[in-house]
Design a protein around this motif. Structure first.
Motif, PDB file in Angstrom:
ATOM      1  N   GLN A 128       0.779  -1.285   0.023  1.00 50.70           N
ATOM      2  CA  GLN A 128      -0.095  -0.017  -0.053  1.00 50.70           C
ATOM      3  C   GLN A 128       0.787   1.081   0.008  1.00 50.70           C
ATOM      4  OE1 GLN A 128      -3.403  -0.220  -0.118  1.00 50.70           O
ATOM      5  NE2 GLN A 128      -2.881   1.999  -0.820  1.00 50.70           N
ATOM      6  N   GLN A 129       2.004   1.190   0.771  1.00 52.09           N
ATOM      7  CA  GLN A 129       2.733   2.271   0.657  1.00 52.09           C
ATOM      8  C   GLN A 129       3.403   2.604  -0.509  1.00 52.09           C
ATOM      9  OE1 GLN A 129       6.095   2.057   3.518  1.00 52.09           O
ATOM     10  NE2 GLN A 129       6.707   4.044   3.225  1.00 52.09           N
ATOM     11  N   ARG A 130       4.011   1.528  -1.243  1.00 49.67           N
ATOM     12  CA  ARG A 130       4.353   1.831  -2.875  1.00 49.67           C
ATOM     13  C   ARG A 130       3.426   2.234  -3.571  1.00 49.67           C
ATOM     14  NH1 ARG A 130       7.698   3.831  -5.526  1.00 49.67           N
ATOM     15  NH2 ARG A 130       8.479   2.747  -7.185  1.00 49.67           N
ATOM     16  N   ALA A 131       2.200   1.806  -3.561  1.00 48.00           N
ATOM     17  CA  ALA A 131       1.262   2.099  -4.508  1.00 48.00           C
ATOM     18  C   ALA A 131       0.524   3.641  -4.157  1.00 48.00           C
ATOM     19  CB  ALA A 131      -0.208   1.302  -4.108  1.00 48.00           C
ATOM     20  N   ASP A 132       0.744   4.043  -2.856  1.00 46.50           N
ATOM     21  CA  ASP A 132       0.418   5.576  -2.690  1.00 46.50           C
ATOM     22  C   ASP A 132       1.497   6.440  -2.977  1.00 46.50           C
ATOM     23  OD1 ASP A 132      -1.724   4.474  -1.110  1.00 46.50           O
ATOM     24  OD2 ASP A 132      -0.952   4.807   0.673  1.00 46.50           O
ATOM     25  N   GLN A 133       2.650   5.892  -3.166  1.00 48.02           N
ATOM     26  CA  GLN A 133       3.783   6.699  -3.466  1.00 48.02           C
ATOM     27  C   GLN A 133       3.732   7.092  -4.975  1.00 48.02           C
ATOM     28  OE1 GLN A 133       7.040   4.200  -2.358  1.00 48.02           O
ATOM     29  NE2 GLN A 133       7.857   5.478  -0.586  1.00 48.02           N
ATOM     30  N   LEU A 134       3.619   5.913  -5.895  1.00 48.63           N
ATOM     31  CA  LEU A 134       3.188   5.998  -7.182  1.00 48.63           C
ATOM     32  C   LEU A 134       2.110   6.787  -7.689  1.00 48.63           C
ATOM     33  CD1 LEU A 134       4.083   2.215  -8.121  1.00 48.63           C
ATOM     34  CD2 LEU A 134       5.421   4.145  -8.638  1.00 48.63           C
ATOM     35  N   GLY A 142       0.837  11.941  -9.537  1.00 49.06           N
ATOM     36  CA  GLY A 142      -0.059  12.660 -10.371  1.00 49.06           C
ATOM     37  C   GLY A 142      -0.203  12.045 -11.975  1.00 49.06           C
ATOM     38  N   HIS A 143       0.403  10.921 -12.181  1.00 52.54           N
ATOM     39  CA  HIS A 143       0.166  10.238 -13.581  1.00 52.54           C
ATOM     40  C   HIS A 143      -1.198   9.856 -13.652  1.00 52.54           C
ATOM     41  CE1 HIS A 143       4.217  10.708 -14.748  1.00 52.54           C
ATOM     42  NE2 HIS A 143       4.605  10.378 -13.693  1.00 52.54           N
ATOM     43  N   LYS A 144      -1.844   9.676 -14.680  1.00 57.81           N
ATOM     44  CA  LYS A 144      -3.087   8.898 -15.015  1.00 57.81           C
ATOM     45  C   LYS A 144      -3.302   7.521 -14.686  1.00 57.81           C
ATOM     46  CE  LYS A 144      -4.581  12.452 -18.162  1.00 57.81           C
ATOM     47  NZ  LYS A 144      -5.216  12.846 -19.485  1.00 57.81           N
ATOM     48  N   GLN A 145      -2.201   6.915 -14.532  1.00 60.15           N
ATOM     49  CA  GLN A 145      -2.299   5.384 -14.002  1.00 60.15           C
ATOM     50  C   GLN A 145      -2.861   5.324 -12.887  1.00 60.15           C
ATOM     51  OE1 GLN A 145       0.654   6.842 -15.486  1.00 60.15           O
ATOM     52  NE2 GLN A 145       0.848   5.991 -17.322  1.00 60.15           N
ATOM     53  N   LEU A 146      -3.605   3.891 -12.813  1.00 61.18           N
ATOM     54  CA  LEU A 146      -4.290   3.669 -11.597  1.00 61.18           C
ATOM     55  C   LEU A 146      -3.410   2.484 -11.244  1.00 61.18           C
ATOM     56  CD1 LEU A 146      -6.713   3.433  -9.854  1.00 61.18           C
ATOM     57  CD2 LEU A 146      -7.665   1.777 -11.456  1.00 61.18           C
ATOM     58  N   TYR A 147      -3.394   2.836  -9.698  1.00 58.63           N
ATOM     59  CA  TYR A 147      -2.433   1.532  -9.002  1.00 58.63           C
ATOM     60  C   TYR A 147      -3.368   0.923  -7.862  1.00 58.63           C
ATOM     61  CZ  TYR A 147       1.477   3.956 -11.185  1.00 58.63           C
ATOM     62  OH  TYR A 147       2.407   4.205 -11.955  1.00 58.63           O
ATOM     63  N   TRP A 148      -3.372  -0.379  -7.633  1.00 65.10           N
ATOM     64  CA  TRP A 148      -3.817  -1.005  -6.669  1.00 65.10           C
ATOM     65  C   TRP A 148      -3.024  -2.092  -6.147  1.00 65.10           C
ATOM     66  CZ3 TRP A 148      -5.378  -1.615 -11.686  1.00 65.10           C
ATOM     67  CH2 TRP A 148      -5.409  -2.919 -12.253  1.00 65.10           C
ATOM     68  N   ILE A 149      -3.257  -2.632  -4.959  1.00 62.19           N
ATOM     69  CA  ILE A 149      -2.692  -3.948  -4.518  1.00 62.19           C
ATOM     70  C   ILE A 149      -3.785  -5.107  -4.531  1.00 62.19           C
ATOM     71  CG2 ILE A 149      -1.116  -2.734  -2.818  1.00 62.19           C
ATOM     72  CD1 ILE A 149      -3.043  -3.383  -0.659  1.00 62.19           C
ATOM     73  N   GLU A 150      -3.094  -6.200  -4.556  1.00 57.15           N
ATOM     74  CA  GLU A 150      -3.903  -7.423  -4.566  1.00 57.15           C
ATOM     75  C   GLU A 150      -3.022  -8.556  -3.888  1.00 57.15           C
ATOM     76  OE1 GLU A 150      -3.590  -9.069  -9.101  1.00 57.15           O
ATOM     77  OE2 GLU A 150      -5.037  -7.438  -8.782  1.00 57.15           O
ATOM     78  N   GLN A 151      -3.695  -9.656  -3.517  1.00 52.29           N
ATOM     79  CA  GLN A 151      -3.064 -10.609  -2.881  1.00 52.29           C
ATOM     80  C   GLN A 151      -2.720 -11.528  -4.091  1.00 52.29           C
ATOM     81  OE1 GLN A 151      -4.900 -12.319   0.288  1.00 52.29           O
ATOM     82  NE2 GLN A 151      -3.059 -13.124   1.374  1.00 52.29           N
ATOM     83  N   ALA A 152      -1.457 -12.007  -4.193  1.00 56.33           N
ATOM     84  CA  ALA A 152      -0.741 -12.971  -5.131  1.00 56.33           C
ATOM     85  C   ALA A 152      -1.695 -14.256  -5.089  1.00 56.33           C
ATOM     86  CB  ALA A 152       0.505 -13.455  -5.152  1.00 56.33           C
ATOM     87  N   ALA A 153      -2.223 -15.071  -6.183  1.00 49.72           N
ATOM     88  CA  ALA A 153      -2.888 -16.321  -6.049  1.00 49.72           C
ATOM     89  C   ALA A 153      -1.586 -17.321  -5.440  1.00 49.72           C
ATOM     90  CB  ALA A 153      -3.225 -16.461  -7.577  1.00 49.72           C
ATOM     91  N   ALA A 154      -2.271 -18.339  -4.561  1.00 47.66           N
ATOM     92  CA  ALA A 154      -1.578 -19.212  -4.279  1.00 47.66           C
ATOM     93  C   ALA A 154      -1.092 -20.297  -5.325  1.00 47.66           C
ATOM     94  CB  ALA A 154      -2.315 -19.999  -3.156  1.00 47.66           C
ATOM     95  N   LYS A 155       0.276 -20.519  -5.187  1.00 47.01           N
ATOM     96  CA  LYS A 155       0.883 -21.483  -6.458  1.00 47.01           C
ATOM     97  C   LYS A 155       0.575 -22.840  -6.073  1.00 47.01           C
ATOM     98  CE  LYS A 155       4.798 -18.913  -7.876  1.00 47.01           C
ATOM     99  NZ  LYS A 155       6.255 -18.736  -8.028  1.00 47.01           N
ATOM    100  N   GLN A 156      -0.201 -23.471  -7.043  1.00 50.26           N
ATOM    101  CA  GLN A 156      -0.539 -24.938  -7.048  1.00 50.26           C
ATOM    102  C   GLN A 156       0.726 -25.812  -7.307  1.00 50.26           C
ATOM    103  OE1 GLN A 156      -3.654 -26.016  -9.185  1.00 50.26           O
ATOM    104  NE2 GLN A 156      -4.947 -24.443  -8.344  1.00 50.26           N
ATOM    105  N   GLN A 157       0.857 -26.780  -6.447  1.00 50.04           N
ATOM    106  CA  GLN A 157       2.252 -27.704  -6.831  1.00 50.04           C
ATOM    107  C   GLN A 157       1.913 -29.013  -7.404  1.00 50.04           C
ATOM    108  OE1 GLN A 157       4.094 -28.012  -2.815  1.00 50.04           O
ATOM    109  NE2 GLN A 157       4.572 -25.960  -2.692  1.00 50.04           N
TER     110      GLN A 157
END
Length: 59
Positions: A34-40, A44-59
């Protein structure tokens, strides 16, 4: 950046003006991501940033 979802389960994702999505980084905690997304977003650019949890890797 490490692709290991177990160690860095929180992702920062960017969407540009054309709807293209890119993974910007992976972080150990939601707070770090969240801190990194807030920094980005503060640039002031028009890009949208968000955070999400990575999908669990299947073995």
């Amino acid at each position: 950046m490490n692709d290991n979802g177990d160690r860095l389960p929180w992702l920062v994702v960017r969407q540009d003006d054309n709807g293209n999505r890119y993974r910007v980084g992976a972080y150990a905690t939601r707070a770090e991501a969240q801190q990194r997304a807030d920094q980005l977003e503060s640039h002031g650019h028009k890009q949208l940033y968000w955070i999400e949890q990575a999908a669990a890797k299947q073995q």
